[in-house]
Scaffold this active site. Sequence first.
Site, PDB file in Angstrom:
ATOM      1  N   ASP A 284      67.131  31.187  27.014  1.00  0.00           N
ATOM      2  CA  ASP A 284      66.540  30.746  25.085  1.00  0.00           C
ATOM      3  C   ASP A 284      66.938  29.815  24.287  1.00  0.00           C
ATOM      4  O   ASP A 284      67.662  29.122  24.365  1.00  0.00           O
ATOM      5  CB  ASP A 284      66.808  32.007  24.341  1.00  0.00           C
ATOM      6  CG  ASP A 284      66.265  32.051  23.647  1.00  0.00           C
ATOM      7  OD1 ASP A 284      65.096  32.378  23.560  1.00  0.00           O
ATOM      8  OD2 ASP A 284      66.390  31.882  23.057  1.00  0.00           O
TER       9      ASP A 284
ATOM     10  N   ARG B  33      28.943  41.929  17.097  1.00  0.00           N
ATOM     11  CA  ARG B  33      30.615  41.428  16.626  1.00  0.00           C
ATOM     12  C   ARG B  33      31.468  41.781  17.504  1.00  0.00           C
ATOM     13  O   ARG B  33      32.231  41.415  17.900  1.00  0.00           O
ATOM     14  CB  ARG B  33      30.572  41.362  15.236  1.00  0.00           C
ATOM     15  CG  ARG B  33      31.464  40.241  14.629  1.00  0.00           C
ATOM     16  CD  ARG B  33      31.831  39.619  14.990  1.00  0.00           C
ATOM     17  NE  ARG B  33      30.977  38.457  15.489  1.00  0.00           N
ATOM     18  CZ  ARG B  33      30.765  37.429  16.381  1.00  0.00           C
ATOM     19  NH1 ARG B  33      32.102  37.183  17.295  1.00  0.00           N
ATOM     20  NH2 ARG B  33      29.733  36.353  16.196  1.00  0.00           N
TER      21      ARG B  33
ATOM     22  N   LYS C 222      54.910  39.831  22.172  1.00  0.00           N
ATOM     23  CA  LYS C 222      54.441  39.795  21.030  1.00  0.00           C
ATOM     24  C   LYS C 222      52.462  39.717  21.161  1.00  0.00           C
ATOM     25  O   LYS C 222      51.979  38.432  21.432  1.00  0.00           O
ATOM     26  CB  LYS C 222      54.725  37.740  21.166  1.00  0.00           C
ATOM     27  CG  LYS C 222      55.914  38.408  20.945  1.00  0.00           C
ATOM     28  CD  LYS C 222      56.360  36.301  20.578  1.00  0.00           C
ATOM     29  CE  LYS C 222      57.748  36.155  20.652  1.00  0.00           C
ATOM     30  NZ  LYS C 222      58.239  34.640  19.978  1.00  0.00           N
TER      31      LYS C 222
ATOM     32  N   GLU D 211      70.040  37.810  27.660  1.00  0.00           N
ATOM     33  CA  GLU D 211      69.204  36.802  26.806  1.00  0.00           C
ATOM     34  C   GLU D 211      70.930  36.180  27.070  1.00  0.00           C
ATOM     35  O   GLU D 211      71.891  36.439  26.398  1.00  0.00           O
ATOM     36  CB  GLU D 211      68.474  36.905  25.746  1.00  0.00           C
ATOM     37  CG  GLU D 211      68.319  35.353  25.017  1.00  0.00           C
ATOM     38  CD  GLU D 211      67.663  36.114  24.271  1.00  0.00           C
ATOM     39  OE1 GLU D 211      66.163  36.185  23.740  1.00  0.00           O
ATOM     40  OE2 GLU D 211      68.289  36.049  22.572  1.00  0.00           O
TER      41      GLU D 211
END
Length: 292
Positions: free
Chosen positions: A228, A99, A134, A196
């Site tokens: 953005d 697993r 992320k 940004e």
Amino acid sequence: MTFDPALTRVVTTALEEDLGEVGDLTTRLTVPAEATGTAYLVVREEGVLSGTAAFTQTYATLDPRVEIRWWATDSDLVAPGTKVAELTGPARSLLTGERVSLNLLGRLSGIATRTRTFVRLVEGTPTQIVDTRKTTPGLRALEKAAVRDGGGANHRFGLHDAVLVKDNHIGLGGGLRAVLDRLADGAGHLVQVEVEVDTLDQLDELLAYDAARVSAGVAPVVHAVLLDNMSPDQVAAGMARVRAHPAPVVVEVSGGVTESTVRALAEAGADVISVGALTHSVRCLDVALDEG
């Protein structure tokens, strides 16, 4: 084989989480200690392979007697039903490591597979597909390697290796002009700076700031801008402004990019498109360990 210490930590933590204090109760009670066996790692859907080192390290950490013969390598595109590896060794160890090894390989292959999809969608344009921060805590190095296996490239690795000014920095820093002034005073000539912007008006303000510096014979502050959550038309308008700027500026586009929107953003002229979904919401590739 020599393994990266970061990979060893990931695998060790994952095994400790699965085995706890007493180990694999089911296997110990059902499989004789002296039993040996063979198993095959099978890919059940088309995808891009990634994470073979993590898979191998899982078994090397659990039981070095398990031998793995690989028939495919990271970044290979594999078809459904393909056997990509053969494992032989103590039967208990083959089962106990199943697993953890599949979790790692499946997730990393899923990232590589989705990255390959985005890369193919922008083929014929100069746009580069990159990841973001992320990532799954503790797995960043592995997940960013998976993006590379899928044909993408890596954005900054962490907060430490480049300056990326986001909207919250601008808001809490007193506005764009105040932030640019601080960057001009504090960022050294070797530090890459990206800012940004949420609107074309902000972009105009940023470009005007650096155009004045260039006109005065001073180095610009900003090396890259991040547009953005802009539409393809807005990106095209922003690109025209940047290309007329007196200093080279890389244009990154980000914000909710999907398979259905990425091509239009690339055709609008973006140099780089960053896609958080490559890592933060990817589906694992379906891989399995089948008994020989």
